[in-house]
Design an enzyme around this catalytic site. Structure first.
Site, PDB file in Angstrom:
ATOM      1  N   SER A  40     -23.905  -7.346  -0.131  1.00  0.00           N
ATOM      2  CA  SER A  40     -24.065  -5.789  -0.091  1.00  0.00           C
ATOM      3  C   SER A  40     -24.893  -5.326  -1.821  1.00  0.00           C
ATOM      4  O   SER A  40     -25.356  -6.906  -2.584  1.00  0.00           O
ATOM      5  CB  SER A  40     -22.618  -5.565  -1.031  1.00  0.00           C
ATOM      6  OG  SER A  40     -22.646  -4.099  -1.886  1.00  0.00           O
ATOM      7  N   TYR A  87     -16.089  -5.516  -6.442  1.00  0.00           N
ATOM      8  CA  TYR A  87     -16.737  -5.603  -5.245  1.00  0.00           C
ATOM      9  C   TYR A  87     -17.732  -6.554  -5.721  1.00  0.00           C
ATOM     10  O   TYR A  87     -18.228  -7.034  -4.940  1.00  0.00           O
ATOM     11  CB  TYR A  87     -16.163  -4.456  -4.569  1.00  0.00           C
ATOM     12  CG  TYR A  87     -17.508  -4.341  -2.739  1.00  0.00           C
ATOM     13  CD1 TYR A  87     -16.686  -4.615  -2.092  1.00  0.00           C
ATOM     14  CD2 TYR A  87     -18.647  -4.222  -3.371  1.00  0.00           C
ATOM     15  CE1 TYR A  87     -17.597  -4.951  -0.564  1.00  0.00           C
ATOM     16  CE2 TYR A  87     -19.494  -3.650  -2.234  1.00  0.00           C
ATOM     17  CZ  TYR A  87     -18.039  -4.464  -0.496  1.00  0.00           C
ATOM     18  OH  TYR A  87     -19.142  -3.729   0.097  1.00  0.00           O
TER      19      TYR A  87
HETATM   20  P1  NAP Z   1     -15.436  -1.566   8.425  1.00  0.00           P
HETATM   21  O1  NAP Z   1     -15.926  -1.462   9.259  1.00  0.00           O
HETATM   22  O2  NAP Z   1     -14.399  -1.906   7.731  1.00  0.00           O
HETATM   23  O3  NAP Z   1     -14.923  -3.625   9.651  1.00  0.00           O
HETATM   24  C1  NAP Z   1     -14.170  -4.336   8.757  1.00  0.00           C
HETATM   25  C2  NAP Z   1     -13.646  -5.536   9.103  1.00  0.00           C
HETATM   26  O4  NAP Z   1     -13.300  -6.400   8.488  1.00  0.00           O
HETATM   27  C3  NAP Z   1     -12.932  -5.093  10.621  1.00  0.00           C
HETATM   28  O5  NAP Z   1     -13.174  -6.113  11.868  1.00  0.00           O
HETATM   29  C4  NAP Z   1     -11.429  -5.759   9.465  1.00  0.00           C
HETATM   30  O6  NAP Z   1      -9.843  -6.306  10.409  1.00  0.00           O
HETATM   31  C5  NAP Z   1     -12.051  -6.633   8.785  1.00  0.00           C
HETATM   32  N1  NAP Z   1     -11.063  -7.552   7.786  1.00  0.00           N
HETATM   33  C6  NAP Z   1     -11.145  -6.685   6.530  1.00  0.00           C
HETATM   34  N2  NAP Z   1      -9.873  -7.410   5.845  1.00  0.00           N
HETATM   35  C7  NAP Z   1      -9.738  -8.113   6.185  1.00  0.00           C
HETATM   36  C8  NAP Z   1      -8.715  -9.576   6.421  1.00  0.00           C
HETATM   37  N3  NAP Z   1      -8.124  -9.569   5.191  1.00  0.00           N
HETATM   38  N4  NAP Z   1      -9.167 -10.368   6.560  1.00  0.00           N
HETATM   39  C9  NAP Z   1      -9.997 -10.381   8.129  1.00  0.00           C
HETATM   40  N5  NAP Z   1     -10.597  -9.449   8.012  1.00  0.00           N
HETATM   41  C10 NAP Z   1     -10.224  -8.553   7.919  1.00  0.00           C
HETATM   42  O7  NAP Z   1     -16.154  -2.665   7.009  1.00  0.00           O
HETATM   43  P2  NAP Z   1     -17.409  -2.833   7.252  1.00  0.00           P
HETATM   44  O8  NAP Z   1     -18.060  -2.200   6.451  1.00  0.00           O
HETATM   45  O9  NAP Z   1     -18.323  -3.240   8.644  1.00  0.00           O
HETATM   46  O10 NAP Z   1     -17.897  -3.996   6.194  1.00  0.00           O
HETATM   47  C11 NAP Z   1     -17.455  -5.560   6.799  1.00  0.00           C
HETATM   48  C12 NAP Z   1     -18.756  -6.476   5.787  1.00  0.00           C
HETATM   49  O11 NAP Z   1     -20.295  -5.660   4.988  1.00  0.00           O
HETATM   50  C13 NAP Z   1     -17.802  -6.533   4.671  1.00  0.00           C
HETATM   51  O12 NAP Z   1     -18.039  -7.399   3.789  1.00  0.00           O
HETATM   52  C14 NAP Z   1     -18.960  -5.458   3.762  1.00  0.00           C
HETATM   53  O13 NAP Z   1     -18.013  -5.533   2.249  1.00  0.00           O
HETATM   54  C15 NAP Z   1     -20.225  -5.618   3.919  1.00  0.00           C
HETATM   55  N6  NAP Z   1     -20.793  -4.598   3.431  1.00  0.00           N
HETATM   56  C16 NAP Z   1     -20.600  -3.123   3.874  1.00  0.00           C
HETATM   57  C17 NAP Z   1     -21.735  -2.103   3.604  1.00  0.00           C
HETATM   58  C18 NAP Z   1     -21.271  -0.632   4.054  1.00  0.00           C
HETATM   59  O14 NAP Z   1     -21.845   0.374   3.235  1.00  0.00           O
HETATM   60  N7  NAP Z   1     -20.679   0.163   4.893  1.00  0.00           N
HETATM   61  C19 NAP Z   1     -22.507  -2.416   2.770  1.00  0.00           C
HETATM   62  C20 NAP Z   1     -22.481  -3.492   2.343  1.00  0.00           C
HETATM   63  C21 NAP Z   1     -21.343  -4.535   2.510  1.00  0.00           C
HETATM   64  P3  NAP Z   1      -9.768  -5.231  11.290  1.00  0.00           P
HETATM   65  O15 NAP Z   1      -9.924  -4.003  11.307  1.00  0.00           O
HETATM   66  O16 NAP Z   1      -8.229  -5.878  11.717  1.00  0.00           O
HETATM   67  O17 NAP Z   1      -8.241  -5.058  10.341  1.00  0.00           O
END
Ligand code: NAP
Length: 250
Positions: free
Chosen positions: A143, A157
């Protein structure tokens, strides 16, 4: 390269977009999820509509036994992996450094760092040529908050994501001779459910002004970068942390 890809966190946001794009690019896809079976099934349906095979696998990455069982299930139901997107992660509501509690810190480390570490090990053991694997590629999820120290409110984080970057670089060095490339993506502000899940649905709108390109990223913006890093077009790229941030953090 196409083949067989496992995506943790494939049921939502960036992971779901990556599963769908991967199917269009010719991958069979294993969709990891924690709770949302219906969302994982919907992604699997889209993968099948694109003409590829799909399985859904439930595992809380904070539980090492569940992570190992997830990989074993994919071995059995989809066949040997040659690509892994180590994507699952969480964010908590912004809290001052001095006020982050130990229980929150433990959960953050268990999911965003230890879970990702154990999963990366499981993937490497399957891909490494010295262990009889086919070689392949791994993309870890960082991130922009790794570079920004968590901003002013998400230090826990940012610290776990910085650890993911160090892990990525070390993995890339160790696994190069095994035919495995290892990179990470470093997204900025991406419009997904993670912000609302953290209890802060207004986060994207509030921070948008910090993005030089003037918009939040779409999950598909990140999926494109991941698919490139996994592909043969990135054959000479390993140990790289690729910003997908619209200029945020530069
Ligand atoms: P999201 O829409 O909240 O999706 C999160 C995903 O991770 C969901 O499929 C969820 O599964 C799964 N998950 C959550 N907790 C888990 C656990 N304990 N074990 C297994 N799976 C789990 O988030 P996103 O924004 O796509 O984020 C995905 C990644 O990108 C993360 O690592 C986040 O830190 C990173 N990221 C995001 C951003 C941003 O701005 N969105 C920026 C930088 C990095 P369920 O739906 O089944 O709960």
């Amino acid at each position: 390269m196409s083949g067989t890809l496992l995506v943790t966190g494939g049921s939502g946001g960036i992971g779901a977009a990556t599963c769908r794009l991967a199917a269009q690019r010719g991958y069979d896809v294993a969709i990891g999820f924690a709770d949302n079976a219906a969302a994982a099934s919907a992604v699997a349906e889209d993968v099948r509509k694109a003409g590829r095979r799909a399985v859904t696998v439930r595992a809380d990455v904070a539980d090492s036994d569940q992570v190992r069982a997830m990989f074993a299930q994919v071995d059995g139901e989809l066949g040997p992996l040659n690509a892994f997107f180590n994507n699952a992660g969480i964010l908590f509501a912004g809290t001052r450094f001095m006020d982050i509690g130990e229980a929150q810190l433990d959960r953050m480390i268990a999911i965003n760092f230890k879970g990702a570490y154990i999963a990366a090990q499981e993937a490497a053991r399957r891909l490494a040529k010295s262990r009889g694997g086919p070689g392949g590629a791994i993309v870890n999820m960082s991130s922009m908050l790794a570079k920004l120290g968590g901003g002013v409110e998400n230090n826990d984080y940012g610290a776990t994501k910085a650890a993911i970057e160090a892990m990525t670089i070390g993995m890339a060095k160790e696994l190069a001779s095994d035919g495995v490339r290892v990179n990470a993506v470093r997204p900025g502000l991406i419009d997904t459910e993670i912000h609302a899940r953290a209890g802060d649905p207004g986060r994207v709108g509030r921070l948008m002004g910090s993005v030089p390109l003037g918009r939040a990223g779409f999950p598909e913006d990140v999926a494109e970068a991941v698919l490139w890093l996994l592909s043969d077009q990135a054959a000479y790229t390993t140990g790289t942390i690729l910003d997908v941030a619209g200029g945020r953090g530069i």
